[in-house]
Write a protein that holds these residues in place. Structure first.
Motif, short mmCIF file in Angstrom:
data_model
loop_
_atom_site.label_atom_id
_atom_site.label_comp_id
_atom_site.label_asym_id
_atom_site.label_seq_id
_atom_site.Cartn_x
_atom_site.Cartn_y
_atom_site.Cartn_z
N THR A 199 9.25 -1.21 7.49
CA THR A 199 8.93 -2.15 6.40
C THR A 199 7.82 -1.58 5.52
OG1 THR A 199 9.55 -4.05 7.77
CG2 THR A 199 8.12 -4.48 5.87
N ALA A 200 6.77 -1.09 6.16
CA ALA A 200 5.65 -0.55 5.38
C ALA A 200 6.06 0.72 4.64
CB ALA A 200 4.49 -0.25 6.33
N TYR A 201 6.87 1.53 5.29
CA TYR A 201 7.31 2.78 4.68
C TYR A 201 8.16 2.50 3.43
CZ TYR A 201 9.10 7.62 4.52
OH TYR A 201 9.40 8.91 4.15
N ASN A 202 9.13 1.62 3.56
CA ASN A 202 10.02 1.32 2.44
C ASN A 202 9.26 0.71 1.26
OD1 ASN A 202 12.63 1.03 1.11
ND2 ASN A 202 12.43 -1.16 1.53
N THR A 203 8.32 -0.20 1.55
CA THR A 203 7.51 -0.81 0.50
C THR A 203 6.72 0.24 -0.27
OG1 THR A 203 7.29 -2.86 1.77
CG2 THR A 203 5.68 -2.48 0.03
N ALA A 204 6.07 1.14 0.48
CA ALA A 204 5.27 2.19 -0.16
C ALA A 204 6.16 3.19 -0.90
CB ALA A 204 4.44 2.92 0.90
N TYR A 205 7.33 3.45 -0.36
CA TYR A 205 8.27 4.39 -0.98
C TYR A 205 8.72 3.87 -2.35
CZ TYR A 205 12.52 7.25 -1.53
OH TYR A 205 13.50 8.10 -2.00
N GLN A 206 9.11 2.58 -2.40
CA GLN A 206 9.52 1.98 -3.66
C GLN A 206 8.37 1.90 -4.65
OE1 GLN A 206 11.30 -1.80 -2.66
NE2 GLN A 206 13.19 -0.87 -1.88
N ALA A 207 7.16 1.62 -4.13
CA ALA A 207 5.98 1.53 -5.00
C ALA A 207 5.67 2.87 -5.64
CB ALA A 207 4.79 1.04 -4.19
N ALA A 208 5.94 3.95 -4.90
CA ALA A 208 5.67 5.29 -5.44
C ALA A 208 6.55 5.55 -6.66
CB ALA A 208 5.92 6.33 -4.36
N TYR A 209 7.81 5.13 -6.61
CA TYR A 209 8.71 5.32 -7.75
C TYR A 209 8.37 4.37 -8.89
CZ TYR A 209 11.93 8.74 -5.78
OH TYR A 209 12.48 9.89 -5.29
N THR A 210 7.91 3.17 -8.56
CA THR A 210 7.51 2.23 -9.60
C THR A 210 6.32 2.77 -10.38
OG1 THR A 210 8.29 0.35 -8.29
CG2 THR A 210 6.72 -0.13 -10.05
N ALA A 211 5.37 3.35 -9.64
CA ALA A 211 4.18 3.90 -10.29
C ALA A 211 4.49 5.15 -11.09
CB ALA A 211 3.11 4.20 -9.23
N ASP A 212 5.46 5.93 -10.62
CA ASP A 212 5.79 7.19 -11.30
C ASP A 212 7.28 7.47 -11.13
OD1 ASP A 212 5.95 9.66 -12.46
OD2 ASP A 212 4.77 10.71 -10.91
N PRO A 213 8.10 7.03 -12.08
CA PRO A 213 9.56 7.22 -11.97
C PRO A 213 9.99 8.69 -11.88
CG PRO A 213 9.03 5.59 -13.63
CD PRO A 213 7.74 6.25 -13.28
N THR A 214 9.12 9.60 -12.29
CA THR A 214 9.48 11.02 -12.28
C THR A 214 9.08 11.72 -10.98
OG1 THR A 214 7.37 11.68 -13.30
CG2 THR A 214 9.19 11.10 -14.79
N ILE A 215 8.50 10.99 -10.06
CA ILE A 215 8.02 11.59 -8.82
C ILE A 215 9.19 12.17 -8.03
CG2 ILE A 215 8.21 9.51 -7.40
CD1 ILE A 215 5.59 10.29 -6.04
#
Length: 437
Positions: free
Chosen positions: A167-183
């Protein structure tokens, strides 16, 4: 030149004191048996005595270590050859009987199943044998036993951890793309792993964890939404009722059936199954003893081959049919066959019998290796015993007094001292006569 009375008395007193010192030194030598009571009496030989005494203490320390190692090897041989091998021997008879009886007797098969379950209990006790407060098959590790049987609570704690981590991993993973779509996906996963490890719910779940947190991570993207899925690698059948082994480097237990033969690589982490490999240092229990090999240290650890290894790796005789996907062991096989026999199912008896025979062969090889270690310890003990005699003789040559010579010198010095005393009356008489004149 006129010789005065004071000059005569001073010379007499000086000689008398010298004779007293000689008699005193001779008395000390005869009473102590040593040439010197002070290093200043002969600094060169005093330095030799210090060096030789150091050599003698070192050899004595090695001998003491050998005695400890011999005692430990004896304890290990008892566990491996008497206890564990004895269980395998009895199991061999039980399995042979089960193979012969077939499904003709439900009662007989149920009794044989109970025998196998009893062997499991005895085996766990043998594997966790303690000597002097230390686990015989635990190396230098202390604390929890090297083996345990997994329970439902062990699996529940593991499943809860994987769920919380996912749960924590998926939340942080999606947040990373939200913060930087080019990551990049690699960078997003790295951020997710860091965030998940620091998550409060994950830490709470981790506090109850006993089994190694082995899982897999997969990612996907659909309609612009990036999703990470964390999947448990272990099932309840892998843990509950199965033999677990504690990896010394991490303290986490892992199912024996999941220990593989893939070597650790630079890309592996503590969450990868390959981390728990039979070639991996994380699986190796050590207990090095200094026996004069020239022990060397590197990174806070004893360099392999520079000390005597008193620990015996239990995986050497517990694992059978090791592959990249896992391995087999007789403990788990006994349990599975016992469950089958209780249902009057003898289909697994033949395979377990073959596995047990393989285990007996491996145990014999380990026992042979232990015998070789004992022979080496005996050789070293004899060598150091001879060294002790030689070094003691060297020390005696430098330190011990020759009694005959010392007594002769004592007699001569005592005569000189007594002679000095005898002339004192004549010296004092002359001085008094001269004084009266």
């Amino acid at each position: 030149m006129r010789i005065t009375n004071s000059m005569v008395m001073n010379q007499y007193a000086k000689q008398l004191n010298h004779n007293v010192e000689q008699v005193s030194d001779d008395t000390q030598k005869l009473s102590s048996g040593q040439k010197y009571s002070r290093a200043s009496q002969d600094p060169v030989e005093a330095a030799q005595m210090v060096e030789i005494n150091g050599q003698l203490k070192t050899v004595n320390r090695y001998q003491s270590n050998i005695q400890s190692a011999q005692s430990w090897m004896t304890e290990t041989e008892t566990v491996v050859n008497t206890d564990y091998y004895g269980i395998l021997t009895k199991a061999n008879v039980t399995l042979n009987t089960a193979s012969s009886s077939g499904t003709s007797s439900t009662t007989s098969n149920a009794a044989l199943a109970q025998n196998l379950q009893g062997y499991q209990t005895d085996m766990l006790s043998a594997l966790n044998s303690i000597s002097g407060g230390q686990y015989v098959l635990g190396g230098s590790s202390t604390g929890n036993p090297p083996f345990k049987v997994g329970t439902e609570s062990d699996y529940t704690a593991y499943a809860n951890y994987v769920t919380a981590y996912g749960t924590a991993y998926n939340t942080a993973y999606q947040a990373a793309y939200t913060a930087d779509p080019t990551i990049t996906d690699t960078a997003a996963q790295a951020k997710a792993a860091t965030a998940a490890a620091a998550d409060a719910d994950v830490k709470t779940a981790q506090s109850s964890l006993t089994v190694a947190p082995v899982f897999t991570v997969s990612t996907s993207e659909a309609s612009g939404t990036h999703t990470a899925t964390v999947t448990a690698f272990l099932s309840e059948d892998d843990i509950n009722g199965k033999l677990l082994y504690q990896a010394p480097a991490t303290g986490a237990y892992i199912p024996m059936s999941k220990i593989n033969n893939s070597a650790q690589t630079a890309a592996t982490t503590v969450n990868d199954l390959a981390y728990y490999s039979t070639e991996n240092s994380a699986m190796t229990r050590t207990s090095p003893i200094d026996l004069g090999y020239g022990t060397q240290m590197s990174g806070g650890k004893v360099v392999a081959g520079t000390a005597f290894e008193a620990s015996t790796n239990p995986l050497d005789f517990l694992l059978q049919n090791v592959t990249t996907s896992g391995s087999q062991n007789v403990y788990d096989a006994f349990g599975e066959t016992a469950n089958a026999l209780s249902q009057n199912d003898t289909s697994s008896v033949s395979a377990t019998f073959s596995l047990n025979t393989d285990a007996m062969t491996k145990t014999t090889l380990v026992h042979t290796a232990l015998g070789a270690k004992q022979n080496m310890l005996t050789f070293l003990s004899n060598k150091y015993s001879a060294d002790t005699i030689n070094i003691t003789q060297q020390l005696s040559n430098v330190e011990d007094v020759d009694t005959t010579t010392a007594y002769t010198q004592y007699s001569l010095h005592l005569m000189a001292y007594q002679a000095s005393l005898s002339i004192s009356s004549s010296i004092l008489q002359n001085n008094l006569t001269q004084y009266l004149k």
